[in-house]
Motif scaffolding. Structure first.
Motif: not given
Length: 190
Positions: A79-97
């Protein structure tokens, strides 16, 4: 007549063998047998990443005579490895400098947000062990915000270079963390 039949049979068998040989060696590969790899072949990756991690953990657990099999939790690790995969492949990230680092706002669909809320705060706590930067993770209505800052310009450059995904992959604690999870031990709140 008998000699002609024998030569014809040899020609037919030879042609069939040639056809079989051609279809067995697709794209220039050389197989000694479909059931047996060449002697010098060594595979280091047993397939997909999560499967590889589970395979490695199973190998370590089986080799350790002190493994308490009544506590082993490979389902939790999966389950944790699935979470890791979701984080890397499915997360949409907006980064503010920021002048001293970044704020990374991570979101996604409901399943991804749930994974982010499990993963990011726990990893932020691990990142915070590094005294060169300050780390804070905040759960938001849409996901998670990760704030990472420093007073050192070289560290600020590193933070920006790593970005959200690099920060989530840094601080090489993952293998030890996964083994603790597999052994049924608490591994920073997952």
């Amino acid at each position: 007549m008998r000699a002609t039949l024998i030569l014809t049979a040899i020609a037919l068998i030879g042609g069939a063998a040639s056809t079989i040989a051609q279809t067995s060696h697709v794209h220039g590969t050389k197989h000694t047998s479909h059931d047996q790899a060449p002697v010098d072949a060594v595979l280091t990756e047993p397939g997909q990443g999560a499967f590889a991690a589970l395979s490695e953990v199973v190998r370590v657990l089986e080799a350790d005579p002190t493994t308490d099999w009544s506590r082993v939790d490979l389902t939790g690790l999966r389950a944790h490895l699935v979470d890791m995969d979701r984080l890397v492949t499915d997360a949409i990230v907006t980064q503010t400098t920021l002048p001293d680092g970044i704020i990374a706002s991570a979101t996604g669909d409901a399943t991804t947000v749930a994974a982010l809320r499990r993963m990011v705060p726990a990893h932020a706590a691990q990142l915070a062990l590094d005294e060169r930067w300050s780390v804070e993770a905040k759960k938001t209505d849409k996901g998670v915000d990760l704030h990472v800052t420093s007073d050192n310009p070289a560290v600020v450059a590193r933070i920006r270079g790593l970005g959200f995904f690099g920060l989530m992959a840094s601080q090489d604690h993952h293998r030890a963390h996964h083994l603790k999870m597999a052994r049924g031990q608490d591994a920073h709140g997952h």
